[in-house]
Structures are given as C-alpha cells and as structure tokens.
Design a protein around this motif. Sequence first.
Motif, PDB file in Angstrom:
ATOM      1  N   PHE A  29       1.165  -1.057   0.037  1.00 42.48           N
ATOM      2  CA  PHE A  29       0.070   0.037  -0.049  1.00 42.48           C
ATOM      3  C   PHE A  29       1.067   1.373  -0.040  1.00 42.48           C
ATOM      4  N   LYS A  30       1.026   1.798  -1.256  1.00 46.62           N
ATOM      5  CA  LYS A  30       1.794   3.029  -1.240  1.00 46.62           C
ATOM      6  C   LYS A  30       0.856   4.417  -0.997  1.00 46.62           C
ATOM      7  N   ILE A  31       1.616   5.344  -0.517  1.00 45.13           N
ATOM      8  CA  ILE A  31       0.787   6.699  -0.356  1.00 45.13           C
ATOM      9  C   ILE A  31       1.683   7.821  -0.607  1.00 45.13           C
ATOM     10  N   LYS A  32       1.278   8.478  -1.600  1.00 40.89           N
ATOM     11  CA  LYS A  32       1.927   9.825  -2.125  1.00 40.89           C
ATOM     12  C   LYS A  32       1.295  10.959  -1.510  1.00 40.89           C
ATOM     13  N   SER A  33       2.122  12.115  -1.204  1.00 40.60           N
ATOM     14  CA  SER A  33       1.840  13.397  -0.517  1.00 40.60           C
ATOM     15  C   SER A  33       0.981  13.077   0.722  1.00 40.60           C
ATOM     16  N   PHE A  34       1.706  12.262   1.864  1.00 44.38           N
ATOM     17  CA  PHE A  34       0.866  11.723   2.797  1.00 44.38           C
ATOM     18  C   PHE A  34       0.770  12.909   3.751  1.00 44.38           C
ATOM     19  N   SER A  35       1.586  13.986   3.774  1.00 43.84           N
ATOM     20  CA  SER A  35       0.919  15.129   4.742  1.00 43.84           C
ATOM     21  C   SER A  35      -0.384  15.727   4.451  1.00 43.84           C
ATOM     22  N   ASP A 150      10.110  12.256   0.266  1.00 50.56           N
ATOM     23  CA  ASP A 150       9.431  13.224  -0.800  1.00 50.56           C
ATOM     24  C   ASP A 150       7.817  13.042  -0.561  1.00 50.56           C
ATOM     25  N   ASP A 151       7.503  12.897   0.785  1.00 47.83           N
ATOM     26  CA  ASP A 151       6.206  12.999   1.196  1.00 47.83           C
ATOM     27  C   ASP A 151       5.485  11.886   0.843  1.00 47.83           C
ATOM     28  N   ASP A 165       1.792 -11.584  -4.367  1.00 45.16           N
ATOM     29  CA  ASP A 165       0.747 -11.706  -5.127  1.00 45.16           C
ATOM     30  C   ASP A 165       0.841 -10.574  -6.409  1.00 45.16           C
ATOM     31  N   GLY A 166       1.772  -9.447  -6.238  1.00 47.29           N
ATOM     32  CA  GLY A 166       1.586  -8.181  -6.921  1.00 47.29           C
ATOM     33  C   GLY A 166       0.341  -7.329  -7.214  1.00 47.29           C
ATOM     34  N   LYS A 167      -0.303  -7.309  -6.147  1.00 47.55           N
ATOM     35  CA  LYS A 167      -1.605  -6.584  -6.016  1.00 47.55           C
ATOM     36  C   LYS A 167      -1.359  -5.599  -5.048  1.00 47.55           C
ATOM     37  N   GLY A 168      -1.993  -4.325  -5.437  1.00 48.12           N
ATOM     38  CA  GLY A 168      -1.988  -3.281  -4.671  1.00 48.12           C
ATOM     39  C   GLY A 168      -2.723  -2.233  -5.066  1.00 48.12           C
ATOM     40  N   GLU A 169      -2.370  -0.993  -4.483  1.00 49.93           N
ATOM     41  CA  GLU A 169      -2.955   0.254  -4.909  1.00 49.93           C
ATOM     42  C   GLU A 169      -2.011   1.382  -4.453  1.00 49.93           C
ATOM     43  N   CYS A 170      -2.041   2.453  -5.187  1.00 47.84           N
ATOM     44  CA  CYS A 170      -1.356   3.702  -4.896  1.00 47.84           C
ATOM     45  C   CYS A 170      -2.221   4.740  -4.661  1.00 47.84           C
ATOM     46  N   LEU A 171      -2.374   5.205  -3.380  1.00 49.77           N
ATOM     47  CA  LEU A 171      -3.156   6.741  -3.334  1.00 49.77           C
ATOM     48  C   LEU A 171      -2.194   7.933  -3.279  1.00 49.77           C
TER      49      LEU A 171
END
Length: 316
Positions: A29-35, A150-151, A165-171
Amino acid sequence: MSTQKISDIDGVLEVSRSMRHVRPAHYIFKIKSFSLLSEFDVEKWESNDFDSGGYKWGLSLYPNGDEERNGNGHISLYLVIRDTNSLPPGWEVYVQFKLFAFNHIQDKYLTVQDVEGKTRCFRAMKTKWGFPQFLSLDSFQNTQSGYLLDDSCEFGAEVFVIKYDGKGECLSIVKEPSDNTFTWKIDKFSTITDINLRSEEFIVGGHKWQLLLYPRGPPKSNGENICLLLVAVDHAKLLPHRKLYVKFKLWVRAQVGHAHHEEEACFGFSTSSREWGFSDFMELSHLKDPSEGFLVKDTLVVEAEIMAMSVLRKFP
C-alpha cells in the motif's frame, strides 16, 4: 530484533520489531503526498481487498493514531478480514501476520509482528487485529529515519504464505489537476425565480462536477445570502467504503476591479455525500452593490477551482 509491551483495550500486546530486505508477500500500500491526509482530516484509510489463504483481507491505516486503542502520537496499522457475510455461522479464522513499513534509507522493511508469531483469531466479534503503536509519528516524520521520502511512504502485509501476489493500490493527492478551473456565467440574475440553479457539468481528474447555486440561500434560510456548492455528479460510482478527497475554492468574480469574493474548503465526497460548499457564501446586499462590480449588466460570474484531489490507482 527488539520487543515491546503495549497496553491496549485487548490487554497487553507483546510486539516484535525487526528489519529485512524481502518485500511483503501479499500486499503493498503506497501513499503519495502523505501530509495532505492530515489536511483533509482523514481519521483512517481502508485499503482495497486482497486474497490470502482463501479469505479476503484489507489494511486499516490511522495516519494520526487510533485514539481509542492508545495510539496517540503513532501511526496505527491493522489487518482486517473482509467479505465475512460469505462465511458460515460461528466462523473463526486463525492467523499469523506481519505488517510492514518501508525504510527508503536502509532499503529495508520494518517488520512488526506479535512476539513469537502469536496466532490471532479473527471472528465475527473481532474482525481486526494489529498495532495501535505501529510506528511513532516523531520517527516517521523525521526525514533522517527514512520512512517518509518526498512525502511518500509504503506499507505492507503478509498473511499465512510468503508469496508476493503483485496486487496493491497507490493513493496520491494530486495538486492542481489539469483543467481544474470552471467558469459559469449567469445572465439576468435579478430575474431568477428558481430556488436553485445548476451549472453544466465539467470534468476534473476523471470525475464529473457541477456547481449548485441558491440565489437567495437554501430553503428555510433568511434569504440574505447566496448559497454555493460543489457537486460530485458521479458520486454513485465511488466504492461504498471510499471517499474522494478534494480541496477546492469557489469564487464570485469581480468584473470591475480585482476584489473577488472566495471561499476554500476540503471535503471527502462519497456515495452518501455528493455536495459541499457554503450556505452563506456571500451577502446579497454585498453582491448587488454596484460599486463592488460583482453584477455587471445583470450578469454574475461564478468560478470553481479544484486545487487538489485524491487519486487511487491499482497496480501493476
């Protein structure tokens, strides 16, 4: 490896922490611009479903800590069992699991688990297990620690078998998406008798939007202000447990001079919450004052600017 005892509403948790190079086997589970999650006041974020061991699971992330479970000052992270309606009465699922946070500096994953791989029982009355004090916010937000780069950050989970399994999502919280401004000219404003007016639809960030104007305020108001709202036209297409977070600004443009009137808001649109804005956006007396230049030749110019919005993409 280190161990820690944590007081929780379920009792005292004994937690083990270690570092490893191997990525989480089942979900990332990846998150960009966490702040910006804090700016939108997101209490928790639920991940998409993933499969392991014949069951569906998800991650539940509290970016500012789960206060009910003594998670203040920490990121709280839990494993949640999903789709339990398909399970038989009295079901129980026994699980050993690990939760992860990626360290960009060490190029390793912080691995958090119950001491000695303790087995947890998921059942109808207990569908969530995890760690209210998963990672301290002081450590997480310190750039020298390496968890926030980089947040952006990355979490993960392993349940049962170690097999990615190679499954996920990016917020991502995207600032200033393309074509993010919409202008609406309303002619013959003084002759409007309708309770409200809707603009034509416009598209920003792949979603359809609309402006909703109450020229004399919403029903049962004193009629002294205009009401201006942003509407998510395709809100019904959102997933039931998801919100579309948007930071936006609404304007009434001054056609003479530059003293525009504006209001700014952040809101999470959902299947049950399709519109947000300001019931007392602007006083009618101020709007109609000829010296202010808002109404010129009985034409009003209204504008919406979507400044930032959440974007969710599955991968790969």
